[in-house]
Design a protein around this motif. Structure first.
Motif, PDB file in Angstrom:
ATOM      1  N   ARG A   1      -6.820  20.864 -78.616  1.00  0.00           N
ATOM      2  CA  ARG A   1      -6.266  22.103 -79.178  1.00  0.00           C
ATOM      3  C   ARG A   1      -4.808  22.292 -78.793  1.00  0.00           C
ATOM      4  NH1 ARG A   1      -8.722  28.191 -78.064  1.00  0.00           N
ATOM      5  NH2 ARG A   1      -6.902  29.369 -78.778  1.00  0.00           N
ATOM      6  N   PHE A   2      -4.455  21.902 -77.571  1.00  0.00           N
ATOM      7  CA  PHE A   2      -3.090  22.132 -77.089  1.00  0.00           C
ATOM      8  C   PHE A   2      -2.264  20.845 -77.013  1.00  0.00           C
ATOM      9  CE2 PHE A   2      -5.571  25.717 -75.472  1.00  0.00           C
ATOM     10  CZ  PHE A   2      -4.834  26.757 -76.012  1.00  0.00           C
ATOM     11  N   ALA A   3      -2.673  19.832 -77.758  1.00  0.00           N
ATOM     12  CA  ALA A   3      -1.872  18.602 -77.831  1.00  0.00           C
ATOM     13  C   ALA A   3      -0.480  18.934 -78.346  1.00  0.00           C
ATOM     14  CB  ALA A   3      -2.555  17.598 -78.748  1.00  0.00           C
ATOM     15  N   GLY A   4       0.527  18.325 -77.743  1.00  0.00           N
ATOM     16  CA  GLY A   4       1.904  18.595 -78.127  1.00  0.00           C
ATOM     17  C   GLY A   4       2.556  19.681 -77.304  1.00  0.00           C
ATOM     18  N   GLN A   5       1.801  20.284 -76.382  1.00  0.00           N
ATOM     19  CA  GLN A   5       2.358  21.317 -75.526  1.00  0.00           C
ATOM     20  C   GLN A   5       2.515  20.822 -74.094  1.00  0.00           C
ATOM     21  OE1 GLN A   5       1.231  25.373 -75.981  1.00  0.00           O
ATOM     22  NE2 GLN A   5       0.115  24.995 -77.882  1.00  0.00           N
ATOM     23  N   GLU A   6       3.292  21.549 -73.320  1.00  0.00           N
ATOM     24  CA  GLU A   6       3.575  21.167 -71.948  1.00  0.00           C
ATOM     25  C   GLU A   6       2.479  21.685 -71.021  1.00  0.00           C
ATOM     26  OE1 GLU A   6       7.646  20.756 -69.358  1.00  0.00           O
ATOM     27  OE2 GLU A   6       7.260  22.668 -70.337  1.00  0.00           O
ATOM     28  N   ILE A   7       1.981  20.814 -70.152  1.00  0.00           N
ATOM     29  CA  ILE A   7       0.938  21.196 -69.212  1.00  0.00           C
ATOM     30  C   ILE A   7       1.276  20.686 -67.814  1.00  0.00           C
ATOM     31  CG2 ILE A   7      -0.806  21.079 -71.046  1.00  0.00           C
ATOM     32  CD1 ILE A   7      -1.890  18.522 -69.655  1.00  0.00           C
ATOM     33  N   ASP A   8       0.620  21.278 -66.817  1.00  0.00           N
ATOM     34  CA  ASP A   8       0.655  20.790 -65.443  1.00  0.00           C
ATOM     35  C   ASP A   8      -0.698  20.172 -65.146  1.00  0.00           C
ATOM     36  OD1 ASP A   8       3.249  21.574 -64.605  1.00  0.00           O
ATOM     37  OD2 ASP A   8       2.558  23.636 -64.350  1.00  0.00           O
ATOM     38  N   ILE A   9      -0.717  18.976 -64.589  1.00  0.00           N
ATOM     39  CA  ILE A   9      -1.987  18.372 -64.178  1.00  0.00           C
ATOM     40  C   ILE A   9      -1.901  17.955 -62.715  1.00  0.00           C
ATOM     41  CG2 ILE A   9      -2.500  17.536 -66.509  1.00  0.00           C
ATOM     42  CD1 ILE A   9      -1.920  14.690 -65.481  1.00  0.00           C
ATOM     43  N   THR A  10      -3.050  18.039 -62.047  1.00  0.00           N
ATOM     44  CA  THR A  10      -3.191  17.539 -60.682  1.00  0.00           C
ATOM     45  C   THR A  10      -4.301  16.508 -60.692  1.00  0.00           C
ATOM     46  OG1 THR A  10      -2.540  19.680 -59.741  1.00  0.00           O
ATOM     47  CG2 THR A  10      -3.676  18.134 -58.291  1.00  0.00           C
ATOM     48  N   LEU A  11      -3.982  15.290 -60.300  1.00  0.00           N
ATOM     49  CA  LEU A  11      -4.963  14.211 -60.282  1.00  0.00           C
ATOM     50  C   LEU A  11      -5.838  14.288 -59.032  1.00  0.00           C
ATOM     51  CD1 LEU A  11      -2.628  11.237 -61.319  1.00  0.00           C
ATOM     52  CD2 LEU A  11      -4.140  12.582 -62.810  1.00  0.00           C
ATOM     53  N   LYS A  12      -7.039  13.761 -59.126  1.00  0.00           N
ATOM     54  CA  LYS A  12      -7.922  13.703 -57.969  1.00  0.00           C
ATOM     55  C   LYS A  12      -7.393  12.732 -56.926  1.00  0.00           C
ATOM     56  CE  LYS A  12     -12.062  14.784 -60.671  1.00  0.00           C
ATOM     57  NZ  LYS A  12     -13.371  14.268 -61.185  1.00  0.00           N
ATOM     58  N   LEU A  13      -6.827  11.619 -57.394  1.00  0.00           N
ATOM     59  CA  LEU A  13      -6.265  10.612 -56.506  1.00  0.00           C
ATOM     60  C   LEU A  13      -4.803  10.384 -56.892  1.00  0.00           C
ATOM     61  CD1 LEU A  13      -9.203   8.012 -56.531  1.00  0.00           C
ATOM     62  CD2 LEU A  13      -8.678   9.710 -54.753  1.00  0.00           C
ATOM     63  N   PRO A  14      -3.932  10.127 -55.926  1.00  0.00           N
ATOM     64  CA  PRO A  14      -2.520   9.920 -56.257  1.00  0.00           C
ATOM     65  C   PRO A  14      -2.302   8.657 -57.076  1.00  0.00           C
ATOM     66  CG  PRO A  14      -2.938   9.388 -53.955  1.00  0.00           C
ATOM     67  CD  PRO A  14      -4.197  10.019 -54.475  1.00  0.00           C
ATOM     68  N   PHE A  15      -1.335   8.721 -57.984  1.00  0.00           N
ATOM     69  CA  PHE A  15      -0.905   7.556 -58.745  1.00  0.00           C
ATOM     70  C   PHE A  15       0.582   7.360 -58.499  1.00  0.00           C
ATOM     71  CE2 PHE A  15       0.840   5.813 -62.803  1.00  0.00           C
ATOM     72  CZ  PHE A  15       0.292   4.537 -62.675  1.00  0.00           C
ATOM     73  N   GLN A  16       0.941   6.210 -57.988  1.00  0.00           N
ATOM     74  CA  GLN A  16       2.311   5.894 -57.591  1.00  0.00           C
ATOM     75  C   GLN A  16       2.862   6.970 -56.637  1.00  0.00           C
ATOM     76  OE1 GLN A  16       4.837   4.855 -60.905  1.00  0.00           O
ATOM     77  NE2 GLN A  16       3.735   2.936 -61.231  1.00  0.00           N
ATOM     78  N   GLY A  17       2.005   7.388 -55.690  1.00  0.00           N
ATOM     79  CA  GLY A  17       2.437   8.268 -54.617  1.00  0.00           C
ATOM     80  C   GLY A  17       2.429   9.755 -54.919  1.00  0.00           C
ATOM     81  N   ARG A  18       1.926  10.173 -56.063  1.00  0.00           N
ATOM     82  CA  ARG A  18       1.924  11.603 -56.370  1.00  0.00           C
ATOM     83  C   ARG A  18       0.678  11.977 -57.162  1.00  0.00           C
ATOM     84  NH1 ARG A  18       6.727  12.326 -60.852  1.00  0.00           N
ATOM     85  NH2 ARG A  18       5.802  14.393 -61.048  1.00  0.00           N
ATOM     86  N   LYS A  19       0.295  13.256 -57.043  1.00  0.00           N
ATOM     87  CA  LYS A  19      -0.857  13.766 -57.763  1.00  0.00           C
ATOM     88  C   LYS A  19      -0.463  14.747 -58.879  1.00  0.00           C
ATOM     89  CE  LYS A  19      -4.333  13.554 -54.059  1.00  0.00           C
ATOM     90  NZ  LYS A  19      -5.316  14.361 -53.271  1.00  0.00           N
ATOM     91  N   LYS A  20       0.665  15.426 -58.738  1.00  0.00           N
ATOM     92  CA  LYS A  20       1.034  16.480 -59.675  1.00  0.00           C
ATOM     93  C   LYS A  20       2.074  16.003 -60.680  1.00  0.00           C
ATOM     94  CE  LYS A  20      -0.087  20.296 -56.570  1.00  0.00           C
ATOM     95  NZ  LYS A  20       0.378  21.563 -55.958  1.00  0.00           N
ATOM     96  N   TYR A  21       1.803  16.306 -61.950  1.00  0.00           N
ATOM     97  CA  TYR A  21       2.707  15.926 -63.030  1.00  0.00           C
ATOM     98  C   TYR A  21       2.825  17.090 -64.016  1.00  0.00           C
ATOM     99  CZ  TYR A  21       2.189  11.061 -61.526  1.00  0.00           C
ATOM    100  OH  TYR A  21       2.199   9.892 -60.802  1.00  0.00           O
ATOM    101  N   ARG A  22       3.974  17.189 -64.651  1.00  0.00           N
ATOM    102  CA  ARG A  22       4.194  18.155 -65.725  1.00  0.00           C
ATOM    103  C   ARG A  22       4.806  17.427 -66.910  1.00  0.00           C
ATOM    104  NH1 ARG A  22       7.492  23.711 -65.066  1.00  0.00           N
ATOM    105  NH2 ARG A  22       5.489  24.217 -64.074  1.00  0.00           N
ATOM    106  N   GLY A  23       4.219  17.633 -68.092  1.00  0.00           N
ATOM    107  CA  GLY A  23       4.764  16.992 -69.282  1.00  0.00           C
ATOM    108  C   GLY A  23       4.008  17.407 -70.522  1.00  0.00           C
ATOM    109  N   VAL A  24       4.347  16.775 -71.623  1.00  0.00           N
ATOM    110  CA  VAL A  24       3.725  17.071 -72.914  1.00  0.00           C
ATOM    111  C   VAL A  24       2.513  16.160 -73.095  1.00  0.00           C
ATOM    112  CG1 VAL A  24       4.051  17.086 -75.412  1.00  0.00           C
ATOM    113  CG2 VAL A  24       5.895  17.838 -73.899  1.00  0.00           C
ATOM    114  N   VAL A  25       1.363  16.758 -73.396  1.00  0.00           N
ATOM    115  CA  VAL A  25       0.120  16.004 -73.502  1.00  0.00           C
ATOM    116  C   VAL A  25      -0.165  15.618 -74.942  1.00  0.00           C
ATOM    117  CG1 VAL A  25      -1.341  18.050 -73.773  1.00  0.00           C
ATOM    118  CG2 VAL A  25      -2.314  15.953 -72.798  1.00  0.00           C
TER     119      VAL A  25
END
Length: 207
Positions: free
Chosen positions: A91-115
């Motif tokens: 429903r919200f594809a194309g909008q900006e979101i904040d996500i927190t991963l369960k496990l870090p990827f490349q040293g980080r868990k939190k990302y913000r961007g367009v999904v």
């Protein structure tokens, strides 16, 4: 009937979308509702009256079913609406979101961007986040099982925004980061915390 089934059936029967439903160890039952997608796209918002309507019906159903709880809270999702399932992401594809991963990827868990969804993926739970980092645009591919929490970045319009296609990735790769052009960052608002006390309704978006 379980409390979750009772809540989901009641909310759907009243003509609302259930965004989130959780029961704490202390018995607090917190329910987040929204207008149906077509209504929300037309600009309709959840009001206090909507929350009161759902609260009254839930109190009745829970009592009839003999389902115990200490306090009931019904509210709108707010501007930083949580995303819980594939339908929410679509429903919200194309909008900006904040996500927190369960496990870090490349040293980080939190990302913000367009999904966006990945049309070439075999699973309907495969998604891509295009985000800015150090003045360059990157892409992170993920599944919903890898996400601990996801929320919309607060905005005054929920209409989707157009954007360039995300960079391609090789099949089987969890995440691919490729530089593109710079993007502008925004700051996310903090989610509103429910106050202790009696059953509560909280309707309407904080503009």
């Amino acid at each position: 009937m379980s409390w979750q089934t009772a809540v989901e059936t009641t909310v759907a029967g009243l003509g609302y979308e259930i965004v989130d439903c959780e029961r704490s160890a202390g018995g607090l039952l917190r329910v987040t509702i929204d207008k149906l997608p077509a209504q929300a796209e037309a600009g309709e918002l959840i009001t206090v009256d909507d929350c009161e309507k759902v609260t009254r019906q839930l109190q009745y159903v829970l009592e009839v079913e003999g389902l115990e709880y200490s306090r009931l809270e019904v509210s709108s999702p707010g501007l930083d609406r949580p995303l819980r399932n594939a339908a929410h992401y679509a429903r919200f594809a194309g909008q900006e979101i904040d996500i927190t991963l369960k496990l870090p990827f490349q040293g980080r868990k939190k990302y913000r961007g367009v999904v966006s969804a990945q049309p070439e993926a075999t699973s309907d739970q495969a998604w891509r986040l295009v985000f800015d980092d150090a003045g360059a645009e990157h892409a992170l591919d993920f599944t919903l099982d890898e996400v601990r929490e996801a929320r919309l970045v607060p905005a005054f319009s929920f209409k989707g925004r157009g954007g360039e296609p995300a960079p391609d990735r090789k099949p089987g790769q969890r995440g691919v980061i490729k530089p593109k052009k710079a993007a502008t960052k925004k700051q996310a608002g903090e989610p509103e915390q429910a106050a202790p006390g009696q059953d509560k309704v909280d309707g309407g978006l904080k503009q």
